[in-house]
Design an enzyme around this catalytic site. Structure first.
Site, mmCIF file in Angstrom:
data_model
loop_
_atom_site.group_PDB
_atom_site.id
_atom_site.type_symbol
_atom_site.label_atom_id
_atom_site.label_comp_id
_atom_site.label_asym_id
_atom_site.label_seq_id
_atom_site.Cartn_x
_atom_site.Cartn_y
_atom_site.Cartn_z
ATOM 1 N N HIS A 1 33.514 10.216 -22.342
ATOM 2 C CA HIS A 1 32.681 10.380 -23.537
ATOM 3 C C HIS A 1 31.230 10.487 -23.104
ATOM 4 C CE1 HIS A 1 31.158 9.991 -27.578
ATOM 5 N NE2 HIS A 1 30.438 8.946 -27.237
ATOM 6 N N GLY B 1 26.398 6.722 -22.874
ATOM 7 C CA GLY B 1 25.825 5.671 -23.705
ATOM 8 C C GLY B 1 26.704 5.431 -24.913
ATOM 9 N N SER C 1 28.095 5.177 -28.707
ATOM 10 C CA SER C 1 28.065 6.135 -29.802
ATOM 11 C C SER C 1 26.856 5.888 -30.683
ATOM 12 C CB SER C 1 29.354 6.014 -30.617
ATOM 13 O OG SER C 1 29.364 6.930 -31.674
ATOM 14 N N GLY C 2 26.117 6.958 -30.990
ATOM 15 C CA GLY C 2 24.951 6.839 -31.840
ATOM 16 C C GLY C 2 23.658 6.550 -31.098
ATOM 17 N N GLY D 1 22.043 8.525 -29.182
ATOM 18 C CA GLY D 1 21.135 9.673 -29.211
ATOM 19 C C GLY D 1 21.354 10.690 -28.107
ATOM 20 N N LYS D 2 22.537 10.709 -27.526
ATOM 21 C CA LYS D 2 22.820 11.625 -26.407
ATOM 22 C C LYS D 2 22.697 13.087 -26.835
ATOM 23 C CE LYS D 2 26.912 9.844 -25.820
ATOM 24 N NZ LYS D 2 26.831 8.739 -26.822
ATOM 25 N N SER D 3 23.302 13.423 -27.951
ATOM 26 C CA SER D 3 23.289 14.819 -28.408
ATOM 27 C C SER D 3 21.890 15.258 -28.812
ATOM 28 C CB SER D 3 24.263 14.999 -29.573
ATOM 29 O OG SER D 3 25.592 14.712 -29.168
ATOM 30 N N ASP E 1 30.104 15.464 -26.394
ATOM 31 C CA ASP E 1 31.115 14.513 -26.864
ATOM 32 C C ASP E 1 32.194 14.260 -25.823
ATOM 33 O OD1 ASP E 1 32.253 12.718 -28.660
ATOM 34 O OD2 ASP E 1 33.651 14.236 -29.388
#
Length: 307
Positions: free
Chosen positions: A140, A155, A157-158, A160-162, A179
């Site tokens: 992930h 990191g 979920s949420g 801020g990777k994307s 993702d």
């Protein structure tokens, strides 16, 4: 378990089928091909029978010069091991006898159609098989290509990777996967990252939705695969927890027993994370050239002390 068949090679390289059309579902388990030179003269001690066998100009010219009886022996000694297939390259002709032997033994006999040398074809074939048969895991995260090197962003979920990947695209870098990142082990030192096919070119941004980065920003915004050079973990800001880069040792993350340099970047409003990632990428490139800013700084300190 991943499956690669002779039919996959036929489709990928547009190979002509000379014999064994009904045997194209034979599986290939070895990622390297083989040219049976020594085997044609009777040496079988190290014959890799499970590899795709390549017959180039040298091998075919040798067979043409043999008598019918001698040729029958030489070819018979090889086909009895039933390799996955034979591929003839370099536009060889006069293969009727070879076709007959392969028909009798149920071995696919294929030939290349594009004008290229045997060495060129083997290079392309082996590269394709290595990728297709490489061990792989899905993680992930987000993968981006920065200055020609692959960076894996991980990191919770949420975190801020994307969003960070989107900012990186705006700065001229390329998205590889969002993702789900598929990692393939190509060698004891090489991890290749790509997408899972379903998410190709897509980037999911909270509050905005799903984006096709190629449609939005053009082909330059996306890259199909990249070699991973850095593993970056994005974490929440923790006061007084940042390391002094002069003191702590290099850290690594292992994927399928391959060590990848690892760093942690803590997030805080107003912090230029994209700029930090670019700095980390450039610093890694300098280290590959043998330069370390920390080591140079320490040498300067030691030089001042000695004075």
């Amino acid at each position: 378990m991943k499956i690669l068949t002779v039919e996959n090679l036929v489709r990928k390289f547009s190979l002509k089928i000379l014999a064994g059309e009904n045997q194209l579902q034979q599986t290939i388990t070895q990622s390297r091909s083989h040219r049976p030179g020594l085997e044609f003269v009777g040496h079988f001690d190290f014959f890799p029978t499970e590899r795709v066998q390549i017959l180039g100009r040298k091998e075919i010219t040798y067979l043409h010069k043999l008598s019918i009886e001698e040729r029958k022996i030489r070819i018979g000694n090889i086909v009895k091991y039933h390799p996955p297939c034979f591929i003839v390259t370099a536009g060889q002709e006069g293969l009727t006898y070879l076709t007959q032997y392969c028909l009798e033994e149920g071995i696919p006999l294929l030939c290349t159609l594009e004008p290229q040398t045997t060495s060129e074809f083997i290079m392309k074939l082996d590269a394709y098989m290595v990728k297709k048969l490489a061990p792989e895991v899905a993680v992930h995260g987000v993968c981006i290509n920065v200055y020609g090197m692959g960076i894996l962003l991980r990191g919770k979920s949420g975190i801020g990777k994307s969003e960070i990947a989107h900012t990186m695209i705006g700065r001229g870098h390329r998205l590889v996967a969002d993702d789900i990142v598929v990692l393939k082990k190509l060698s004891p030192r090489t991890i290749l990252a790509t997408h899972d096919g379903k998410t190709k070119e897509f980037l999911a941004l909270r509050s905005v939705g799903l984006l096709n980065v190629v449609r939005l920003y053009g082909r330059k915004a996306f890259q199909d695969e990249t070699r991973i050079a850095l593993d970056i973990e994005l974490t929440k800001w923790q006061k007084d927890s940042l390391h002094n880069e002069l003191d702590h040792e290099s850290r690594f993350t292992e994927y399928m027993d391959v060590r990848i340099p690892h760093i942690e970047i803590q997030l805080q409003p107003g912090r230029d994370v994209a700029g930090l990632i670019e700095a980390a990428a450039n610093n890694w490139l300098l280290k590959q050239e043998g330069y370390s800013a920390a080591e140079e700084f320490m040498r300067r300190l030691e030089s001042d002390v000695s004075l």
